[in-house]
Design a protein around this motif. Structure first.
Motif, PDB file in Angstrom:
ATOM      1  N   TYR A   1     -58.309 -80.188 -28.834  1.00 37.26           N
ATOM      2  CA  TYR A   1     -57.905 -79.272 -29.907  1.00 37.26           C
ATOM      3  C   TYR A   1     -57.046 -79.998 -30.944  1.00 37.26           C
ATOM      4  O   TYR A   1     -57.247 -79.849 -32.164  1.00 37.26           O
ATOM      5  CB  TYR A   1     -57.137 -78.092 -29.307  1.00 37.26           C
ATOM      6  N   GLU A   2     -56.076 -80.787 -30.466  1.00 37.42           N
ATOM      7  CA  GLU A   2     -55.204 -81.518 -31.376  1.00 37.42           C
ATOM      8  C   GLU A   2     -55.997 -82.531 -32.209  1.00 37.42           C
ATOM      9  O   GLU A   2     -55.724 -82.733 -33.395  1.00 37.42           O
ATOM     10  CB  GLU A   2     -54.100 -82.235 -30.584  1.00 37.42           C
ATOM     11  N   LYS A   3     -56.978 -83.179 -31.578  1.00 37.43           N
ATOM     12  CA  LYS A   3     -57.765 -84.188 -32.290  1.00 37.43           C
ATOM     13  C   LYS A   3     -58.628 -83.546 -33.379  1.00 37.43           C
ATOM     14  O   LYS A   3     -58.805 -84.117 -34.461  1.00 37.43           O
ATOM     15  CB  LYS A   3     -58.659 -84.932 -31.297  1.00 37.43           C
ATOM     16  N   ILE A   4     -59.165 -82.361 -33.084  1.00 38.56           N
ATOM     17  CA  ILE A   4     -59.986 -81.665 -34.086  1.00 38.56           C
ATOM     18  C   ILE A   4     -59.111 -81.144 -35.225  1.00 38.56           C
ATOM     19  O   ILE A   4     -59.479 -81.210 -36.398  1.00 38.56           O
ATOM     20  CB  ILE A   4     -60.764 -80.508 -33.425  1.00 38.56           C
ATOM     21  N   LYS A   5     -57.922 -80.650 -34.880  1.00 34.61           N
ATOM     22  CA  LYS A   5     -57.011 -80.095 -35.890  1.00 34.61           C
ATOM     23  C   LYS A   5     -56.377 -81.201 -36.733  1.00 34.61           C
ATOM     24  O   LYS A   5     -56.190 -81.032 -37.955  1.00 34.61           O
ATOM     25  CB  LYS A   5     -55.909 -79.284 -35.194  1.00 34.61           C
ATOM     26  N   HIS A   6     -56.043 -82.318 -36.078  1.00 32.77           N
ATOM     27  CA  HIS A   6     -55.417 -83.435 -36.783  1.00 32.77           C
ATOM     28  C   HIS A   6     -56.182 -84.719 -36.452  1.00 32.77           C
ATOM     29  O   HIS A   6     -55.723 -85.540 -35.642  1.00 32.77           O
ATOM     30  CB  HIS A   6     -53.950 -83.588 -36.377  1.00 32.77           C
ATOM     31  N   PRO A   7     -57.343 -84.922 -37.054  1.00 37.47           N
ATOM     32  CA  PRO A   7     -58.160 -86.101 -36.715  1.00 37.47           C
ATOM     33  C   PRO A   7     -57.492 -87.400 -37.142  1.00 37.47           C
ATOM     34  O   PRO A   7     -56.826 -87.467 -38.174  1.00 37.47           O
ATOM     35  CB  PRO A   7     -59.459 -85.858 -37.495  1.00 37.47           C
ATOM     36  N   HIS A   8     -57.664 -88.414 -36.298  1.00 38.98           N
ATOM     37  CA  HIS A   8     -57.153 -89.751 -36.603  1.00 38.98           C
ATOM     38  C   HIS A   8     -58.309 -90.738 -36.536  1.00 38.98           C
ATOM     39  O   HIS A   8     -59.143 -90.675 -35.628  1.00 38.98           O
ATOM     40  CB  HIS A   8     -56.072 -90.166 -35.597  1.00 38.98           C
ATOM     41  N   GLU A   9     -58.338 -91.650 -37.463  1.00 40.15           N
ATOM     42  CA  GLU A   9     -59.427 -92.616 -37.518  1.00 40.15           C
ATOM     43  C   GLU A   9     -59.393 -93.545 -36.301  1.00 40.15           C
ATOM     44  O   GLU A   9     -58.314 -93.982 -35.872  1.00 40.15           O
ATOM     45  CB  GLU A   9     -59.323 -93.445 -38.793  1.00 40.15           C
ATOM     46  N   LEU A  10     -60.577 -93.815 -35.752  1.00 41.83           N
ATOM     47  CA  LEU A  10     -60.673 -94.737 -34.631  1.00 41.83           C
ATOM     48  C   LEU A  10     -60.505 -96.171 -35.123  1.00 41.83           C
ATOM     49  O   LEU A  10     -61.015 -96.548 -36.178  1.00 41.83           O
ATOM     50  CB  LEU A  10     -62.033 -94.605 -33.937  1.00 41.83           C
ATOM     51  N   THR A  11     -59.769 -96.957 -34.345  1.00 39.94           N
ATOM     52  CA  THR A  11     -59.602 -98.375 -34.662  1.00 39.94           C
ATOM     53  C   THR A  11     -60.055 -99.206 -33.472  1.00 39.94           C
ATOM     54  O   THR A  11     -60.030 -98.740 -32.338  1.00 39.94           O
ATOM     55  CB  THR A  11     -58.125 -98.694 -34.971  1.00 39.94           C
ATOM     56  N   ASN A  12     -60.463-100.441 -33.771  1.00 39.69           N
ATOM     57  CA  ASN A  12     -60.903-101.338 -32.688  1.00 39.69           C
ATOM     58  C   ASN A  12     -61.896-100.642 -31.764  1.00 39.69           C
ATOM     59  O   ASN A  12     -61.691-100.546 -30.555  1.00 39.69           O
ATOM     60  CB  ASN A  12     -59.707-101.846 -31.884  1.00 39.69           C
ATOM     61  N   TRP A  13     -62.987-100.165 -32.353  1.00 40.33           N
ATOM     62  CA  TRP A  13     -63.947 -99.334 -31.619  1.00 40.33           C
ATOM     63  C   TRP A  13     -64.520-100.030 -30.379  1.00 40.33           C
ATOM     64  O   TRP A  13     -64.955 -99.365 -29.434  1.00 40.33           O
ATOM     65  CB  TRP A  13     -65.097 -98.950 -32.548  1.00 40.33           C
ATOM     66  N   TYR A  14     -64.534-101.338 -30.372  1.00 42.99           N
ATOM     67  CA  TYR A  14     -65.134-102.063 -29.251  1.00 42.99           C
ATOM     68  C   TYR A  14     -64.333-101.881 -27.951  1.00 42.99           C
ATOM     69  O   TYR A  14     -64.876-102.033 -26.862  1.00 42.99           O
ATOM     70  CB  TYR A  14     -65.255-103.561 -29.588  1.00 42.99           C
ATOM     71  N   TRP A  15     -63.039-101.545 -28.064  1.00 41.16           N
ATOM     72  CA  TRP A  15     -62.250-101.286 -26.864  1.00 41.16           C
ATOM     73  C   TRP A  15     -62.756-100.063 -26.097  1.00 41.16           C
ATOM     74  O   TRP A  15     -63.073-100.174 -24.903  1.00 41.16           O
ATOM     75  CB  TRP A  15     -60.774-101.115 -27.236  1.00 41.16           C
ATOM     76  N   PRO A  16     -62.834 -98.880 -26.714  1.00 42.83           N
ATOM     77  CA  PRO A  16     -63.324 -97.725 -25.957  1.00 42.83           C
ATOM     78  C   PRO A  16     -64.758 -97.881 -25.490  1.00 42.83           C
ATOM     79  O   PRO A  16     -65.098 -97.482 -24.367  1.00 42.83           O
ATOM     80  CB  PRO A  16     -63.177 -96.557 -26.937  1.00 42.83           C
TER      81      PRO A  16
END
Length: 324
Positions: A100-115
């Motif tokens: 819910y928090e991520k949808i309400k306050h989205p943050h850009e993904l960084t270093n996508w290769y880690w996840p």
């Protein structure tokens, strides 16, 4: 349940989840992915759950005491029920909140290769853990379907590990999908949606586990196959002519209580009846080794009394329905 088999599956799951939890949390730090945070908490909760199952198995082995004359076998059910609560509260509810928090306050993904890298590693590790649980469960499952095995297993550990591992694999796929869509679309809301899906999945699994372990805690009878073996062993056709009524109850996964009123010949002596009861108990234990607590009450069978039906006040809960 084979104690060694159940413990092997639990230890395999515990080792996998601890390693995966650390990897996921590191990936969250570098990528700011809510799916990774939810998954790291999920794996941490699963690790705690496996520890609870191991503790429950150890406590269940304690000797009976005057205060607990039937022993501590149900400790395994209690700790399995705690697992469902932990999975619901720590895993499911946290994932819903984080999504819910991520949808309400989205943050850009960084270093996508880690996840992405960690999720691929986690899927491989969970697959090995799930494979171990399947292998150990197949020893007990026999001809039953997986649904029947989970619903009717008297030992809670393997069904719990099976559902946890299945949930972990599906959750990892959901997390990978959320991260992948966020990268493809440039919209990190997809990461939050994936996290919400993980939360819903965990809550559904927790509810299933809670329902099944609640039934075990209330006390379940022997399975149909064991009941038929006990009935066949009880009646010898000579001294014990029939079963008037019988109740069975699992005191733990590996211990069964049998209580029955049996019909004997009206002209048998007390010595003959006592010998017949001893012989019947021996036959029951040979047929169903987990039937360790047996109480048999001799009586004279009466057609007239039988025609009246069972007396609801004669035993707790009223007459038990016939086994299907």
């Amino acid at each position: 349940m084979s104690a060694s088999g159940g413990t092997k599956a639990i230890v395999a799951a515990l080792a996998a989840n601890l390693a995966i939890a650390v990897a996921k949390f590191v990936a969250f730090i570098f990528s700011n992915s809510s799916s990774m945070l939810a998954e790291s908490v999920h794996s941490l909760a699963d690790s705690g759950n496996q520890a609870l199952l191991l503790v429950g198995g150890k406590k269940a082995k304690r000797e009976a005491t005057p205060q607990h004359p039937f022993g501590y076998g149900r400790e395994r059910y209690i700790y399995a029920f705690l697992v469902s609560i932990v999975l619901f509260s720590v895993g499911g509810m946290f994932a819903l909140y984080e999504g819910y928090e991520k949808i309400k306050h989205p943050h850009e993904l960084t270093n996508w290769y880690w996840p992405v890298g960690v999720l691929v590693f986690a899927i491989i590790a969970e697959t090995f853990s799930f494979r171990t649980a399947i292998k150990e469960s197949n020893v007990l499952r026999g001809e039953r379907s997986w649904k029947e095995f989970v619903r009717h297993a008297k030992a809670p550990e393997l069904p719990v590990v099976l559902l946890e591992d299945l949930g972990a694999l599906v959750g990892l796929i959901l997390a990978l999908g959320g991260v992948g869509l966020a990268l493809l679309t440039g919209d990190s809301v997809w990461d939050g949606i994936g996290t919400l899906c993980i939360g819903i999945l965990l809550i559904l699994i927790a509810l299933v586990l809670a329902a099944e372990t609640k039934s075990l805690l209330l006390g379940e009878s022997a399975g149909t196959e064991e009941t038929q073996k006990i009935e066949a062993a009880l009646v010898d056709g000579e001294t014990v002519t029939r079963i008037i009524h019988m109740r069975t109850l699992h005191l733990g996964p590996d211990e069964l209580l049998v209580a029955a009123k049996i019909a004997v010949q009206h002209d048998d002596t007390a010595t003959e009846i006592a010998s017949a009861i001893d012989a019947a108990e021996s036959r029951i234990r040979d047929a169903v080794p987990i039937a360790r607590v047996i109480y048999l009450e001799p009586d004279i069978y009466s057609e007239a009394e039988a025609a009246k039906g069972s007396d609801p006040e004669a035993s707790p809960g009223g007459p038990a329905p016939a086994a299907h």
